[in-house]
Design a protein around this motif. Sequence first.
Motif, PDB file in Angstrom:
ATOM      1  N   ALA A  56       0.829  -1.212   0.000  1.00  0.00           N
ATOM      2  CA  ALA A  56       0.000   0.000   0.000  1.00  0.00           C
ATOM      3  C   ALA A  56       0.862   1.259   0.000  1.00  0.00           C
ATOM      4  N   SER A  57       1.953   1.230   0.758  1.00  0.00           N
ATOM      5  CA  SER A  57       2.858   2.385   0.788  1.00  0.00           C
ATOM      6  C   SER A  57       3.448   2.654  -0.596  1.00  0.00           C
ATOM      7  N   LEU A  58       3.847   1.589  -1.291  1.00  0.00           N
ATOM      8  CA  LEU A  58       4.411   1.742  -2.638  1.00  0.00           C
ATOM      9  C   LEU A  58       3.373   2.291  -3.611  1.00  0.00           C
ATOM     10  N   LEU A  59       2.165   1.751  -3.570  1.00  0.00           N
ATOM     11  CA  LEU A  59       1.129   2.173  -4.515  1.00  0.00           C
ATOM     12  C   LEU A  59       0.731   3.634  -4.289  1.00  0.00           C
ATOM     13  N   VAL A  60       0.575   4.015  -3.025  1.00  0.00           N
ATOM     14  CA  VAL A  60       0.225   5.412  -2.728  1.00  0.00           C
ATOM     15  C   VAL A  60       1.348   6.335  -3.158  1.00  0.00           C
ATOM     16  N   ASP A  65      -0.059  12.016  -6.005  1.00  0.00           N
ATOM     17  CA  ASP A  65       0.805  13.194  -5.932  1.00  0.00           C
ATOM     18  C   ASP A  65       0.460  13.964  -4.659  1.00  0.00           C
ATOM     19  N   CYS A  66       1.349  13.880  -3.667  1.00  0.00           N
ATOM     20  CA  CYS A  66       1.068  14.487  -2.367  1.00  0.00           C
ATOM     21  C   CYS A  66       1.429  15.965  -2.304  1.00  0.00           C
ATOM     22  N   GLY A  67       2.159  16.477  -3.298  1.00  0.00           N
ATOM     23  CA  GLY A  67       2.521  17.889  -3.298  1.00  0.00           C
ATOM     24  C   GLY A  67       3.771  18.158  -2.476  1.00  0.00           C
ATOM     25  N   PRO A  68       4.352  19.356  -2.673  1.00  0.00           N
ATOM     26  CA  PRO A  68       5.626  19.669  -2.007  1.00  0.00           C
ATOM     27  C   PRO A  68       5.514  19.792  -0.489  1.00  0.00           C
ATOM     28  N   GLU A  69       4.388  20.291   0.012  1.00  0.00           N
ATOM     29  CA  GLU A  69       4.251  20.461   1.461  1.00  0.00           C
ATOM     30  C   GLU A  69       4.247  19.109   2.177  1.00  0.00           C
ATOM     31  N   LEU A  70       3.400  18.209   1.687  1.00  0.00           N
ATOM     32  CA  LEU A  70       3.367  16.876   2.289  1.00  0.00           C
ATOM     33  C   LEU A  70       4.679  16.134   2.085  1.00  0.00           C
ATOM     34  N   HIS A  71       5.351  16.433   0.960  1.00  0.00           N
ATOM     35  CA  HIS A  71       6.644  15.800   0.717  1.00  0.00           C
ATOM     36  C   HIS A  71       7.653  16.195   1.791  1.00  0.00           C
ATOM     37  N   ARG A  72       7.678  17.465   2.154  1.00  0.00           N
ATOM     38  CA  ARG A  72       8.612  17.922   3.187  1.00  0.00           C
ATOM     39  C   ARG A  72       8.257  17.330   4.553  1.00  0.00           C
ATOM     40  N   ILE A  73       6.970  17.299   4.863  1.00  0.00           N
ATOM     41  CA  ILE A  73       6.550  16.700   6.134  1.00  0.00           C
ATOM     42  C   ILE A  73       6.898  15.210   6.163  1.00  0.00           C
ATOM     43  N   GLY A  74       6.603  14.531   5.057  1.00  0.00           N
ATOM     44  CA  GLY A  74       6.915  13.109   4.982  1.00  0.00           C
ATOM     45  C   GLY A  74       8.395  12.833   5.117  1.00  0.00           C
ATOM     46  N   LEU A  75       9.232  13.704   4.518  1.00  0.00           N
ATOM     47  CA  LEU A  75      10.677  13.505   4.612  1.00  0.00           C
ATOM     48  C   LEU A  75      11.159  13.669   6.048  1.00  0.00           C
ATOM     49  N   LEU A 126       6.103   3.965  10.768  1.00  0.00           N
ATOM     50  CA  LEU A 126       6.268   5.359  10.341  1.00  0.00           C
ATOM     51  C   LEU A 126       7.043   5.459   9.035  1.00  0.00           C
ATOM     52  N   LEU A 127       8.014   4.566   8.842  1.00  0.00           N
ATOM     53  CA  LEU A 127       8.761   4.559   7.586  1.00  0.00           C
ATOM     54  C   LEU A 127       7.847   4.266   6.402  1.00  0.00           C
ATOM     55  N   LEU A 128       6.915   3.332   6.577  1.00  0.00           N
ATOM     56  CA  LEU A 128       5.990   3.005   5.491  1.00  0.00           C
ATOM     57  C   LEU A 128       5.055   4.181   5.198  1.00  0.00           C
ATOM     58  N   VAL A 129       4.516   4.774   6.271  1.00  0.00           N
ATOM     59  CA  VAL A 129       3.568   5.884   6.082  1.00  0.00           C
ATOM     60  C   VAL A 129       4.268   7.084   5.449  1.00  0.00           C
ATOM     61  N   SER A 130       5.425   7.459   5.996  1.00  0.00           N
ATOM     62  CA  SER A 130       6.137   8.620   5.465  1.00  0.00           C
ATOM     63  C   SER A 130       6.730   8.330   4.097  1.00  0.00           C
ATOM     64  N   GLY A 131       7.093   7.068   3.851  1.00  0.00           N
ATOM     65  CA  GLY A 131       7.649   6.722   2.545  1.00  0.00           C
ATOM     66  C   GLY A 131       6.662   6.921   1.414  1.00  0.00           C
ATOM     67  N   SER A 132       5.369   6.785   1.717  1.00  0.00           N
ATOM     68  CA  SER A 132       4.353   6.999   0.682  1.00  0.00           C
ATOM     69  C   SER A 132       4.184   8.476   0.343  1.00  0.00           C
ATOM     70  N   LEU A 133       4.751   9.372   1.158  1.00  0.00           N
ATOM     71  CA  LEU A 133       4.599  10.805   0.933  1.00  0.00           C
ATOM     72  C   LEU A 133       5.793  11.432   0.223  1.00  0.00           C
ATOM     73  N   ILE A 134       6.874  10.680   0.019  1.00  0.00           N
ATOM     74  CA  ILE A 134       8.097  11.288  -0.519  1.00  0.00           C
ATOM     75  C   ILE A 134       8.356  10.876  -1.968  1.00  0.00           C
TER      76      ILE A 134
END
Length: 217
Positions: A56-60, A65-75, A126-134
């Motif tokens: 699920a993390s890979l597919l998401v 497309d989570c956008g730059p804001e979510l990308h920074r939070i996810g990172l 947390l790695l799986l959840v945040s990995g889907s945002l980056i």
Amino acid sequence: MSPAAPPAPTLHEPQPVQEVPARKEATLAKQVRARRKRQRIRLVLLGALCTAGWTASLLVGHFVDCGPELHRIGLAIHIIALVLSFGTILVVDWLGLLWLLGKVQMHESGKLEAAAKPLIWGGLALLLVSGSLIDPDLTNPVTVVKLACVLVLMLNGLSIAPAMHQLLALPACTRFGELGRRLRLRLLIALSMSQACWWTAVLIGLVNSTLRRWTVA
């Protein structure tokens, strides 16, 4: 008239002495088999859950497309989760290595592993959840290797649980050389896989992050 003679006492055949211990031993063996079966089913279900979360993390990450804001939070969350889980694993594996070398008692490593388990698995979640945002690049073979290492880490952590239960059932003074050959091999394989997958995933993540910064710049 002479009084009636008392009835002759009924003689019971003595029960074989070995029958009761044998029955207890059979019952104990049956309970052990049932417990192992339940443990295997539990591990299979947990492995399926980890694989489903990883997929699920890979597919998401690939299709959303989570956008730059979510990308920074996810990172940021990804880095925190990495420090949490990887740092804890280093301490646990280091204490396990000290036990292999005969520097500490076995139960010290087992107790630390049991206490650290929530931190390790919480960090992996947390790695799986945040990995889907980056926005992981699944077309990059190196990134695929990193993601595969994360899945192997989770499955390896589950598969080592029966061996840890066997260890904790032994006396605390038991040394590594006193274990059975199969159990020793299983522990060495698990420790090697853990360190190899963690370091591979961390180094690939650092390289990808550095290359992405250079590309954006």
